[in-house]
Design a protein around this motif. Structure first.
Motif, mmCIF file in Angstrom:
data_model
loop_
_atom_site.group_PDB
_atom_site.id
_atom_site.type_symbol
_atom_site.label_atom_id
_atom_site.label_comp_id
_atom_site.label_asym_id
_atom_site.label_seq_id
_atom_site.Cartn_x
_atom_site.Cartn_y
_atom_site.Cartn_z
ATOM 1 N N VAL A 69 0.792 -1.240 0.000
ATOM 2 C CA VAL A 69 0.000 0.000 0.000
ATOM 3 C C VAL A 69 0.824 1.290 0.000
ATOM 4 O O VAL A 69 0.280 2.357 -0.294
ATOM 5 N N HIS A 71 3.569 4.149 -1.235
ATOM 6 C CA HIS A 71 4.196 4.630 -2.460
ATOM 7 C C HIS A 71 5.680 4.269 -2.422
ATOM 8 O O HIS A 71 6.356 4.488 -1.410
ATOM 9 N N LEU A 169 3.529 7.608 2.538
ATOM 10 C CA LEU A 169 2.087 7.806 2.578
ATOM 11 C C LEU A 169 1.735 8.891 1.559
ATOM 12 O O LEU A 169 2.581 9.375 0.830
ATOM 13 N N ASP A 170 0.464 9.279 1.518
ATOM 14 C CA ASP A 170 0.032 10.319 0.590
ATOM 15 C C ASP A 170 0.497 11.692 1.070
ATOM 16 O O ASP A 170 0.575 11.944 2.282
ATOM 17 N N ASN A 251 -4.453 8.528 7.571
ATOM 18 C CA ASN A 251 -4.130 8.151 6.200
ATOM 19 C C ASN A 251 -3.430 6.794 6.149
ATOM 20 O O ASN A 251 -3.681 5.982 5.246
ATOM 21 N N GLN A 254 -6.104 4.277 6.522
ATOM 22 C CA GLN A 254 -6.868 4.157 5.286
ATOM 23 C C GLN A 254 -6.125 3.292 4.260
ATOM 24 O O GLN A 254 -6.727 2.433 3.597
ATOM 25 N N ARG A 255 -4.820 3.516 4.137
ATOM 26 C CA ARG A 255 -4.062 2.749 3.156
ATOM 27 C C ARG A 255 -3.938 1.282 3.584
ATOM 28 O O ARG A 255 -4.001 0.375 2.745
ATOM 29 N N GLN A 258 -6.615 -0.992 2.569
ATOM 30 C CA GLN A 258 -6.610 -1.396 1.158
ATOM 31 C C GLN A 258 -5.739 -2.618 0.890
ATOM 32 O O GLN A 258 -5.729 -3.142 -0.216
#
Length: 259
Positions: A69, A71, A169-170, A251, A254-255, A258
């Protein structure tokens, strides 16, 4: 790098070509044990190619999920920030300041812990607030992960050889117009933090399981810019974990959902 032989050793360990020029040979480049292939496929991270064994990686139960998940380090996430729409009417017109922070995960017998710091009361900005080690990305850094590791060394004396960078993360935009990239990394459980007295009042750990349980996260109304807005905050004894730090942890949750 100072020696071609060392550079070749690092590439054999899965180097993604991001090691800062002149990285000290006595240190293990933090990228050499990072995710280098497709998400979910990890190289052999038990040894970084320089003889440094990192058995604590296998002790992190969240490692496979994070590999799916986050990046990748060699694909730095773009975009102004996942929360930009919430703050668009408050942000100035000039470009945001680029920053990076370290979300340090420590595998322990009682479960994975997250390293957090509380800033000193004498700082001009964010005095006394809880956050991740990190700060502004400088031109000499060359890569956001380098900035996060450099700042962590300056603030809590974390060494690169005590760290394995996993991914990002984002991006997150703050109300003070900082675009923050959170770098998730595994920290050697033998690491002992030494807070910089000018910046850090306290270093502490919070169980990741606690922070990933959304029952402990609440939205509090605050007045900002003449409007009522919601700010996230965790209930944690003795510390106020709120604002950008709480949002970045949300966040992460949230990831992970997924995975």
């Amino acid at each position: 790098m100072a020696g071609a032989k060392v550079s070749e050793q690092r590439r054999q360990a899965g180097c993604i070509g991001l090691c800062p020029s002149g990285w000290p040979d006595r240190l293990a480049c933090p990228y050499c044990t990072a995710l280098t292939t497709a998400p979910g496929v990890w190289p052999d991270t038990s040894n970084d190619g320089l003889g440094t064994v990192r058995p604590y990686l296998e002790a992190l139960p969240e490692l496979p999920a994070l590999g799916r998940v986050l990046h990748r380090l060699d694909r730095v996430p773009q975009g102004i920030g996942w929360n930009h729409a919430q703050l668009a009417d408050l942000l100035p017109s000039q470009p945001p300041v680029q920053a990076a922070v370290l979300v340090g995960l420590v595998p322990r017998a009682e479960g994975t812990q997250v390293i957090l710091t509380r800033r000193t009361e004498t700082l001009r900005s964010h005095a006394g607030q809880v956050g991740f080690p990190g700060g502004r990305i400088e031109a000499v850094d060359g890569h956001p992960a380098v900035a996060a590791l450099r700042e962590s060394n300056e603030e809590i004396a974390l060494l690169p050889e005590q760290t394995v960078a996993l991914g990002f993360l984002d991006p997150f935009i703050t109300i003070t117009n900082y675009r923050v990239l959170p770098l998730v990394a595994v920290i050697d459980p033998d690491f002992v933090a030494i807070p910089s007295p000018d910046e850090v009042a306290e270093v502490f750990e919070v169980p990741l399981a606690y922070l990933m349980d959304m029952r402990h996260l609440r939205a509090r109304p605050v007045d900002w810019g003449g409007n009522t807005r919601s700010v996230l905050e965790y209930d944690w004894p003795g510390q106020r974990i709120w604002g950008a730090t709480a949002a970045m942890l949300a966040n992460l949750h949230q990831r992970l959902q997924q995975a």
